[in-house]
Every structure is written in structure tokens, then in C-alpha cells.
Write an enzyme that holds these catalytic residues in place. Sequence first.
Site, PDB file in Angstrom:
ATOM      1  N   ASP A 136       0.825  -1.209   0.000  1.00  0.00           N
ATOM      2  CA  ASP A 136       0.000   0.000   0.000  1.00  0.00           C
ATOM      3  C   ASP A 136       0.859   1.260   0.000  1.00  0.00           C
ATOM      4  O   ASP A 136       2.019   1.251   0.422  1.00  0.00           O
ATOM      5  CB  ASP A 136      -0.903   0.030   1.231  1.00  0.00           C
ATOM      6  CG  ASP A 136      -2.037  -0.965   1.149  1.00  0.00           C
ATOM      7  OD1 ASP A 136      -2.051  -1.751   0.194  1.00  0.00           O
ATOM      8  OD2 ASP A 136      -2.890  -0.965   2.063  1.00  0.00           O
TER       9      ASP A 136
ATOM     10  N   HIS B 108       3.838  -2.338   3.106  1.00  0.00           N
ATOM     11  CA  HIS B 108       3.851  -0.963   2.579  1.00  0.00           C
ATOM     12  C   HIS B 108       5.139  -0.716   1.806  1.00  0.00           C
ATOM     13  O   HIS B 108       6.212  -1.165   2.217  1.00  0.00           O
ATOM     14  CB  HIS B 108       3.722   0.059   3.705  1.00  0.00           C
ATOM     15  CG  HIS B 108       2.420  -0.021   4.456  1.00  0.00           C
ATOM     16  ND1 HIS B 108       2.198  -0.920   5.461  1.00  0.00           N
ATOM     17  CD2 HIS B 108       1.263   0.693   4.309  1.00  0.00           C
ATOM     18  CE1 HIS B 108       0.972  -0.772   5.930  1.00  0.00           C
ATOM     19  NE2 HIS B 108       0.382   0.209   5.244  1.00  0.00           N
TER      20      HIS B 108
END
Length: 728
Positions: A94, A246
Amino acid sequence: MTRSRLVRARVRAGRLSRPSWIVLAVAVAMLGSVLAINGVVTAQSDRDLRGVAGSGAFDRVPAEVRDGGSVVDTTRETARTLTYPERTMALTFDDGPDPRWTPAILEVLRRHQVPGTFFVLGSMASQHPQLLRDIRATGSEIGLHSFTHPDLTEVSAQRLEQELTQTQLAVAAATGEISYLVRPPYSSQTSALDNDQFEVVREMGARGFVTALTDVDSRDWERKGVDSIVAASIPQNGAGGALLLHDAGGDRAQTIAALDRLIPLLKAEGYRFTTVSQAVGLPPANQPASAWDRAAGGVLLVAVLGATHVVGFMELCLLLVGILVILRLLIMLVVAWRHARRARAAAADEPGPRVTEPVTVVVPAYNEKECIEATVRSLAASDHPVEIIVVDDGSTDGTADIVEGLRIPGVRLIRQPNGGKPSALNAGIRAASHDLIVMLDGDTVFEPGTVRRLVQPFARPGVGAVAGNAKVANRTSLVARWQHIEYVIGFNLDRRVYDVWRCMATVPGAIGAFRRRALLEVGGVSDDTLAEDTDLTMALCRAGWRVVYEERARAWTEAPATLGQLWRQRYRWSYGTMQSMWKHRAAVVQRGPSGRFGRVGLLTIAVFQVVLPLLAPLVDIFLLYGLFFLDPVVTAVAWLGVLAIQLVGAAFAFRLEREKLGVLWLLPLQQLVYRQLMYAVLIQSIATALTGIRLKWQKLRRVGEFGGVPVAGLGAPPAEPVTEGSHR
């Protein structure tokens, strides 16, 4: 009057014409748009926050969704979920792409020959489109994660549409593809979906998007160490699922190290790695984009990249402003203090007046009926022998009659048709009886000792001119007080520096003294520019004459009392200064005194009186920008830091001038209002100079306000009759 004449008249009056206002408004709007675009795509936010509060109610979330797989398909009337097979893992990332961390993660995936699914932010994708192409080149797929990372439960339906559409366009422009996979910011597992969050999932499904949530949270956003990330990333009992990681939003070194250990570990346990769509049996997430999406996305990328580069350039300029502000403060602290100490030492050692010869004082006057009596009476009260010559330059308000009616000995009046200030000064110089000539404006008054102090530096043969200390007399209005601050910390402080560096650029028209021989050598006062005092001073410096500053010789001048009058005055000053710089530009490459003045004086003026004021608006622009798009606390502290530097410089200047510090409480307000006007004046002056328009002299309205000024002779009764006739 024709339209062209009307435009010229407006320019001469010191006002922007309507087309100029339109151009200025368009330029401001474009700059605002650039900052807004860059602010949106680069806005600082903590993208690692978790636990965003929802409604807390779950009654509208179907049980089969809460208890189902992490991929939620609401594109149909009935919602369904899709579950990962056992020992099947999708590595999902993400908040990217990030120019530092995404390539490093792609290298890990490439080395271990596994794909990933990257849920990208449109704001990041539009800044780094090549990274999206790199993602696809490794066999990984791309999903959407919104454009600016908002909590989608708190935005309107229109904002939700914009977040998805703009991100889709960024992906289309970068890769030529679109994606139907989406992961809302701050989402987690299906079991945590509440009513508000599920409503967002349904709305996205209505737009054709499939929501891909997570099964395992690596909690890499906590940055508790590689071991902690690896331990949190291992599914229980061989279950498959989507692992949340991430590739942006902070330091991801631990994520990369953990990923490098995790993949071999899970492979050894029999796990296979694939993309989200492939794992749950959906068609490939990335499909060819339409020509319209690619074109619209291209426009978006151009706008974002253009804004990013423009703002990046502005940030470099802002850094330059900071350097120049600090440099100017250091120069003031060192050089101006040195000048002050030298001046005090010279005053203490001075046995008495060294220059006692009479002086001719020339006063050019055009419609100065409000001030001329005070000016002449203050000169007549001088404690140094003076010849006073008032040159009436075609006044229509009775200025000459007022001078004649004073009947003060030693005052001569010359009447001439209106020819401009340089013409009036030259007429006074020709009529002068003495070798030392003092010039002042018709709206200025001298203290009794001003002339005496002003001419003392002429005891040194090489001195050709002396600049005095101009003070604002009418300090009653807010605008005048701002000018008082500017005179003290700007003009007079700068003259101290220029004196030490021997590159004085301006002997002010309000108070200056000259050696007649020096004036004749440079051809008198020229009318080539609107800043005849600056032009004359530069000519003297280039001719090898020393121009010095005498801080004890004080003159009190009436400053413009309104913003309109101030605009006209500073417009002329700014434009005239640039004219003078251009006229004497050859000095930069010449040798001798002219070259020294050019390389020190002209360049100093260019840096601190043109470049710095021209770039200084960036401080205020980035104040607003930072309050909206960056950390407002850091932004405010930075702006206050710049203000503190200016306050230090102001207090130092006021101390040198022995002025009361109380007025400095107006300095912060001056930065927000007065300084903006000066920016506009400089910008208009540069625009006028570039267009080649020649301005005419602009007369300011005076009221003759000299209350409280320590000047003798004001209001004194007439003395004996005039001994010399008026010259017509």
C-alpha cells in the site's frame, strides 16, 4: 482620448491598466492552481495510522461478508466474497509508489521470482509514472488505493468518485491499463467492516470495482523490527490470504529486510506466491485502457509533473531567500556595526568643524505650498553659513510667492518654466556661489546642525558627495509608521554598509551634499532616469569620487500618507533604480573605480534590492501553502523564524539610529500588508521596464506635517527684507 493614449495615461499615473490587471489575475490564478495541484499530490499525512473510527454498527453488513474471504465483490446485486486457497499468499503493498522503496521491493520480488499486488495512490503514481511501468514489467499487478489517502467513509460521493477516477487516470497514463481492484485507505479485514465502511465498498462496487482487503497484517507500519514483522506475517495453520505490507509512507528498510527473509521461509513451508486476482480466480486486474482514459490521464500527469517541477523550483528559490535574509542580517551585524563604531570614534576625536566655508543649498520646488515655508525657515536657522537658492519649477500653486513673502536674508528665488527636477537642480547648481552644494527636496526640513555635519566629510579631498540621514517626519498614520521602520532598517542601514564597502548607490534627494567640481565632471544632474539621485550617485562613483554617509546629518521628510501615494512614489523609485542600473551596467566589466562600483555596488543592489524583494513573496506564499498542505505547526514556526530574524535586524538598526523600539510591534503586520505592496510595486516596475514604457514624474500631494520634529525656525516671524532680488 484614444484607447492607446488612455492606456499610456493609466501607466503614467502609476496604475495598472485593465489588461495588466487581467494578466496579473490570470498569473495569480495559474500560480494558485499549480500550488493546489502540488499540494494535493504531495500533502503530508500519516498514512500508517490505524484504527480509524467507523460507525461502530454492523447490522447492515451481511453475515456472509463479515465471515467470508478478504476479496469483496459488490459489482452485482448480491455481494459475494472470495477466499484464498490454502498456502497461497498474495503480497500486497500500500501507499506507493515511492522512488526509494518501491524499486528496492521490486528487486526483492525479482530476486525471489514472486509477483506482488501494489495498491497505489494516484498522487504518488502521477509523480512517478515510471515506477508503475516497472511494477508491471516484473509481472506484478496494480490496484487502486485512492488519490490522496482520505478516510473514504468521511467523504462525499462526488469526492469518492474523484479519488477513484483520478487514480485510474494516473494508472492509465503511466501503463496504458486500468484496474478494477481497489483497497480503501485504513481498511483491514472483512470481519472489521462496519456499516459505513461496507457502504463505501458497495458504492465502489456500483462503479465496477472489486474491493481487496487483507487477511494478515504485517504491522510493518509500527517499525518494531524485522523479527516482529516476519512473525506477524506468517499465516496460521497454513491458511492462504493477502499479506499487508507498505512500499511508501515512511522508512521501509525493515519491510524490505523482512520480505527478503519471509519469502524463502514461506516457500519452505509449501507456500506459493501470486497476485490477488489470480489467487482468487478473477480475471487479470489490469486491462487495456481506452484512448480517452490514456489521453485524460496524460493531461493529469502533465499537470502534476509540471506543478511538481514548478513548486520544486520555487522551493529552491525559497532556500535562496533564506540564505539571502541570513546573509543580509550578518552583513548588518558586522559591517553596519563597524561603520557605527567608526563614526562614533570620529565624532569623539573631532576637535571642531573642519569645513567652515559657506555652502549653497539648492531646493527644487514644484507645487510645494504646504511645505516650502517650513523647508526654507529650517535652512535659514542653520548654524553653518548658507546661501539658499529655491528653484521654482513652474509651480501653479503660489509656491514662489510664498518664498518671496518670507523675506528671509540669503534666500534667492529662481523661477523657470516646468522642466522637471533635474532641470531645476541644474539651474540651482549654475547659480550657486560656493563650491559645496547641498540639495534637498521641497518637502524636507533640516535641523540647525544638519548642514554643518553634512559637509564635514569634504575635509577629505577625495570625497565628492555625502548622503545624509533621512527621517520620516509625519509618523501619525499607519502607512507613515511602516515607512519609518523601512527608512531605519532599510535605507539608512544599507547606506552604512555601502559606505564601508565604498559603493554608495544613492545620495537621497531629501538630503545630500556635493562638491561642485564633481558635479560638473559628471555633467550635472541627468534626466535619463526617474531616479536622478541614484543616477547621479552612480555616475560619481564610476568617476572615482568617494561617496560617504553621515548619520548625524538628519533631515525630516514628509512620507506619503496613503497607500495610493506610496504606490506612486515607490513605483517611480523602483523603476528609476532599474533604469540607473541599466544605464551604468558597463561598470560591472570595467576596471578601476568604475569596475569596483559595478562589481560590488551594482551586484549588491541587484541581489538585495531586486532579487531578494522579487523572491521574498515566496515566504508568504509558502506560509499559506504550508498551512493548507504541509505540517501547519512546522510551517508557522518557519515563518516566525524568518520574522524573528527580521526583528533582530530591526532592533539592531533602531539601536544604531537611537530610535524608540516601541513602533516595532507593527513589524509583523508590515510583513503581511506593507511588504505585499512593495512586492507588487517591484513586479510592476519590472514589467514596465520590460515593455519599454517610459514613465513620467508623478507629483505627490503634501500636507506640510512636521509636528514634533526637532527643527528650529519653524513659525518664526519674518526677518529683515530680502537683500537679493528674485531671479526670473
